[in-house]
Design a protein around this motif. Sequence first.
Motif, short mmCIF file in Angstrom:
data_model
loop_
_atom_site.label_atom_id
_atom_site.label_comp_id
_atom_site.label_asym_id
_atom_site.label_seq_id
_atom_site.Cartn_x
_atom_site.Cartn_y
_atom_site.Cartn_z
N ILE A 1 0.85 -1.20 0.06
CA ILE A 1 -0.17 0.02 -0.11
C ILE A 1 0.79 1.30 -0.09
O ILE A 1 0.59 2.40 -0.81
CB ILE A 1 -0.94 0.10 1.20
N GLY A 2 1.87 1.07 0.84
CA GLY A 2 2.84 2.36 0.76
C GLY A 2 3.45 2.63 -0.53
O GLY A 2 3.61 3.68 -0.92
N TYR A 3 3.63 1.51 -1.41
CA TYR A 3 4.09 1.98 -2.58
C TYR A 3 3.02 2.44 -3.75
O TYR A 3 3.34 3.24 -4.48
CB TYR A 3 4.69 0.42 -3.31
N HIS A 4 1.78 1.86 -3.66
CA HIS A 4 0.82 2.23 -4.78
C HIS A 4 -0.17 3.49 -4.12
O HIS A 4 -1.08 3.65 -5.19
CB HIS A 4 0.20 0.96 -5.25
N ALA B 1 0.35 -5.01 -17.99
CA ALA B 1 0.19 -5.36 -16.52
C ALA B 1 -0.94 -4.54 -16.16
O ALA B 1 -1.93 -5.09 -15.42
CB ALA B 1 1.39 -4.76 -15.66
N GLY B 2 -1.17 -3.39 -16.89
CA GLY B 2 -2.52 -2.69 -16.26
C GLY B 2 -3.58 -2.77 -17.49
O GLY B 2 -4.78 -3.11 -16.94
N GLN C 1 8.54 -6.57 -7.93
CA GLN C 1 7.22 -7.43 -7.90
C GLN C 1 6.18 -6.78 -7.36
O GLN C 1 4.89 -6.72 -7.87
CB GLN C 1 7.38 -8.76 -7.19
N VAL C 2 6.47 -5.67 -6.56
CA VAL C 2 5.49 -4.85 -5.94
C VAL C 2 5.06 -3.88 -7.08
O VAL C 2 3.61 -3.65 -7.07
CB VAL C 2 6.04 -4.08 -4.83
N GLN C 3 5.77 -3.33 -7.69
CA GLN C 3 5.31 -2.42 -8.77
C GLN C 3 4.49 -3.23 -9.96
O GLN C 3 3.44 -2.75 -10.21
CB GLN C 3 6.66 -1.83 -9.50
N LEU C 4 5.04 -4.36 -10.32
CA LEU C 4 4.17 -4.96 -11.42
C LEU C 4 2.90 -5.69 -10.79
O LEU C 4 1.78 -5.45 -11.41
CB LEU C 4 4.89 -6.33 -11.94
N GLY C 5 2.76 -5.90 -9.38
CA GLY C 5 1.57 -6.39 -9.07
C GLY C 5 0.76 -5.32 -8.80
O GLY C 5 -0.57 -5.44 -8.94
N ILE D 1 0.92 5.89 -15.00
CA ILE D 1 2.01 6.69 -15.14
C ILE D 1 2.58 6.84 -13.91
O ILE D 1 4.14 6.81 -13.94
CB ILE D 1 1.69 8.07 -15.57
N VAL D 2 1.99 7.04 -12.72
CA VAL D 2 2.70 7.03 -11.66
C VAL D 2 3.41 5.86 -10.98
O VAL D 2 4.84 5.85 -10.52
CB VAL D 2 1.78 7.49 -10.53
N LEU D 3 2.67 4.70 -11.12
CA LEU D 3 3.53 3.35 -10.87
C LEU D 3 4.58 3.13 -11.66
O LEU D 3 5.29 2.39 -11.57
CB LEU D 3 2.33 2.16 -10.81
N ALA D 4 4.52 3.60 -13.08
CA ALA D 4 5.73 3.34 -14.10
C ALA D 4 6.82 4.08 -14.07
O ALA D 4 7.92 3.88 -14.25
CB ALA D 4 5.17 3.34 -15.47
#
Length: 415
Positions: A171-174, A320-321, A356-360, A411-414
């Motif tokens: 959650i802290g990542y996304h 992924a998205g 893995q957190v980014q892709l997931g 865009i933010v996650l990438a």
Amino acid sequence: MIYIGIACVLLAIALLVKRFEARMVLIGVGILMCSIAGAPMKALDAFAKAMTNGMITSACSSMGFAMAMRYTGCDKHLINLLAKVLLKVQWALIPGVIFGTYAVNIALPSAAGASAAAGAIFIPILMGAGVHPAMAAAAVKAGTYGSMLNPGLAHNAMVAKIANVSPMDVIGYHYMANVVSLVLAAVALTAIAFYCKEHKGHLVEGLEVDNSFKINFLYALMPVVPIAILLLGATKIVPAFKMGVAQAMVIGTILALIVTRTNPGEMSKSFFDGMGKSYADIMGIIMAAGVFVAGMNALGLVKAFISVMTNNPAIVKLMAGVGPFLLGFVTGSGDAATFAFNEAVTPHALQFGMTQVQLGSMATLGGTLGRTISPIAGATIIVAGIAGCSPVEVAKRNFIPIILALIGGMIVLAM
């Protein structure tokens, strides 16, 4: 074998689009693929392994807590409190309802449940203020992906398990991508409402706000107690609150029992009924997705898919998205696609230059937003029924806002 695997996947998608039961489709096609590969036991082994998945604790306990809040009526107190605040700033009703529903969905992570609970209060308020019925329903529906910020959400738990981190780390990542997507959706839907003149003037007779409901502020706080405990513990503001999701949900349930002084036996029954429903509905899909992925592995499809993406890393972030988003849109549920993608592809994220957190997280946000825009999603049908309009009319109004939310979030996650 690769072509047979592709045909089986397309068969599964076609059956899901035709609204066949998702678990049946994934398990059935998974067993079929394993059998074709000459290894039918791989499917059954995958099913047995998933039955004791480590995500059970967080997913089941959070749904148990949500059902306990429904039994005590604490969720109704929270929603009515939010509604009273919104009525004081009428010009901000539409974005306020979106943010309000989002907040409710964080505490109560079921999209259908949040739609029913929030929609029953917010939609009549908007319609009573002159907002077009379909726009009122769209405002509630646009906020039904707040569950991504709930550590008990099965998708967060799954990504956390794959990456060997905690759900709060995921959650802290996304969370920033979620906030950006929410703001974009709220601004866009509000702009559409004003442009189409659907923000006022559409009065419906007999719709009056129920001012007789007496809000108990302590009751209204109960749904957010576990989230607060987990946030305070994860950020080390209160180190003693560092604990697992299940522990926080049980503490929240006990506090609600003490505050509301409801029947302990019935409260306990509600909690465990919620846990059982979560195992059947959420864990059931996770098990089914595991069988489906086992079938793809048996036919060599996952290996081939990863090979294509490894040689073309530029398409990974897009797929992924967009992949889970499209399937979530056409099937009304982002769970099947997202679980399958995370099970099959996310463990190999490092091969694509991603974590893995980014892709997931990208897959989870894509699938969730796809379901949010779907006219056949259960939550869409619920809000449309409350507003007395067509689910298609609700989905049409959310199309541009959710597409913008998807682009902004990705865009933010990438980055």
